[in-house]
Design an enzyme around this catalytic site. Sequence first.
Site, short mmCIF file in Angstrom:
data_model
loop_
_atom_site.label_atom_id
_atom_site.label_comp_id
_atom_site.label_asym_id
_atom_site.label_seq_id
_atom_site.Cartn_x
_atom_site.Cartn_y
_atom_site.Cartn_z
CB SER A 1 6.69 -32.83 -8.09
OG SER A 1 6.54 -32.48 -6.96
CE LYS B 1 13.30 -35.75 -6.84
NZ LYS B 1 12.95 -35.35 -5.54
CD GLU C 1 21.34 -37.49 -4.75
OE1 GLU C 1 22.06 -37.82 -5.34
OE2 GLU C 1 20.34 -36.65 -5.27
#
Length: 382
Positions: free
Chosen positions: A371, A86, A108
């Site tokens: 991830s 991210k 969010e």
Amino acid sequence: MLATDGTYGEFGGAYIPEVLAEQLTKLAEFFDSNVLKADFQKEFITLLKTYVGRPSPLYLAKNLSRYVGSTIYLKREDLNHTGSHKINNAIGQILIAKLMGAKEIIAETGAGQHGVATATACAFLAVPCKVFMGAVDIQRQALNVRRMELLGAEVIATTAGSGTLKDAVDAALGYYIENPTSYYLLGSHVGPHPYPKMVGYFQSVIGEEARQQILAVEGRLPDAIYACIGGGSNAIGLFSSFLKDSSVAIYGAEGGGSGSLPDTAATLSFGRPTVFQGTRSYCLVDDAGNPIASKSIAAGLDYPGISPQHAYLKDQGRAQYAPITDSEAVEAYKLLSKLEGITPAIESSHAVALALKDLKDKGLLAIVNVSGRGDKDVERDM
Ligand SMILES: *Cc1c(COP(=O)(O)O)cnc(C)c1O
């Protein structure tokens, strides 16, 4: 395949109220005219290197490979600063926001990883930050809530709906409409144009590195690549560098939940094309065609929508998507921890689980995207 108007075949686009259209048109133009400029590239690449810690390693998982009977490399996005992919997108978008003169950042978050990445980027650029998060997710990802608060962000609980990511997106969009001087830093490959285009671009570093790295160590491209799919950002980041290589099979692992409707988050496996949260893509819907709440053990995969580009890749047959159940993911989470000393995020464990199933005794060469790291999931009873 990356159309400039944000459409991917019949999918994508921007289905939004008039007030947002003006802001997002400005954002799209700003992104297009600045992102490839030398100054922007220099700052972005320097931060990826010195702050995020890129390139992330491509690790040959020997024990796992022996166990499965195929050669498996892990792309270690879990080793990035803040613990997931991210941060690649958060850094890219915060530089855009700063250039646009944004006074406040909103975001969010589902698993809390995007919230942490955004709060981190806001801390070092000294911009105020509000993170919207579903009340259920706040409970199941408590560690990340404490991290965001420590970084100076305000975490706002959304109790509407199922208290998960979809409701947090609604709350963030609502706030953005009312506060046009804020910058909405969206965390996945979803939402209206230009978000999928921007997020896909900022995450494409994963695939670019992985391609170079596998060619350097193996002298050839992999037979197959795997990533988990929530909204689709880590997956498109890996996939985008291999789309033109027809010899590379591409697989996405969805949050299967219990394995069937309605307790699932496997949008591409069980959904239908519809317009949802600003974009046209597949979505989990009820008989009347209305979006339903998704269900997955992994907060980061627990979303009834999906990236319009993954919808397109599915319909074109270029990539294949399969649901992984909660229990299969938990098994892979434990297995990778024991075999390799790497505890993957429960989200990433879905990709590992799909690779385990597909690659058994095939003798293939594969890359699995890890991830994120699993520290946030350790205290849960799984
Ligand atoms: C958010 C998250 C995901 C899912 O989001 P995508 O946009 O599909 O990548 C997957 N893994 C981790 C670790 C996450 O934090």
